[in-house]
Design an enzyme around this catalytic site. Structure first.
Site, PDB file in Angstrom:
ATOM      1  N   GLN A   1       0.842  -1.198   0.000  1.00  0.00           N
ATOM      2  CA  GLN A   1       0.000   0.000   0.000  1.00  0.00           C
ATOM      3  C   GLN A   1       0.875   1.245   0.000  1.00  0.00           C
ATOM      4  OE1 GLN A   1      -3.486  -0.294   0.018  1.00  0.00           O
ATOM      5  NE2 GLN A   1      -3.377   1.867  -0.457  1.00  0.00           N
ATOM      6  N   PHE A   2       1.318   1.678  -1.192  1.00  0.00           N
ATOM      7  CA  PHE A   2       2.225   2.822  -1.282  1.00  0.00           C
ATOM      8  C   PHE A   2       1.603   4.099  -0.742  1.00  0.00           C
ATOM      9  CE2 PHE A   2      -0.134   3.307  -5.185  1.00  0.00           C
ATOM     10  CZ  PHE A   2      -0.198   4.684  -5.377  1.00  0.00           C
ATOM     11  N   THR A   3       0.284   4.172  -0.691  1.00  0.00           N
ATOM     12  CA  THR A   3      -0.381   5.397  -0.237  1.00  0.00           C
ATOM     13  C   THR A   3      -0.112   5.698   1.233  1.00  0.00           C
ATOM     14  OG1 THR A   3      -2.445   4.235   0.245  1.00  0.00           O
ATOM     15  CG2 THR A   3      -2.205   5.194  -1.959  1.00  0.00           C
TER      16      THR A   3
END
Length: 151
Positions: free
Chosen positions: A81-83
């Site tokens: 989850q790069f966010t």
């Protein structure tokens, strides 16, 4: 490196209308990799997740926060989850602190491999890196989530 760890009674990941991973009792972990994360950061995060005392004592369920996922033989479902590395600038998310795609793919694979080496690989599940995923989970009431960061 950041993670949101949630104690769940069930969790699953759906890609293209198909369930690709699912777990029962254990931990759902959203994992965000930063541009400057190292192998040491990965191992530190693995240790924190595996040693997090999110579960009740097996011999006395009234004693909360006594057992780790390893001690209850739980499962772990991880989703990249790069966010989680976003900064909000002028009302918009900025993802420049996130690790670029290809190094992130390799580092995330290392993270999963390290989890499997430190625990039971058959108890570690994951989503599909880079895919549009629908994540579903059922939280356990007394422990919803904790934010873990390796700095």
């Amino acid at each position: 490196m950041r993670a949101i760890v949630q104690k769940v009674s069930a969790a699953s990941v759906i890609v293209d209308n198909q369930v690709i991973s699912q777990i029962s009792k254990g931990l759902m972990v959203l994992v965000g990799l930063g541009a400057d994360d190292t192998r040491e950061d990965v191992q530190n995060m693995v240790n924190q997740i595996l040693n997090l005392r999110a579960f009740a004592d097996l011999s006395n369920p009234d004693k909360m926060w006594k057992a780790s996922v390893k001690e209850i033989d739980g499962e772990i479902l991880c989703v990249s989850q790069f966010t989680l590395l976003a900064n909000i600038k002028k009302g918009r998310p900025d993802f420049h602190r996130a690790m670029p795609t290809e190094p992130s793919r390799e580092t995330y694979a290392t993270f999963l491999e390290n989890l499997g080496q430190a625990y039971k690989p058959e108890r570690i599940k994951d989503g599909k890196f880079g895919a549009m995923m629908n994540v579903s989970l059922t939280n356990e009431v007394r422990f919803k989530s904790v934010f873990v960061s390796v700095i």
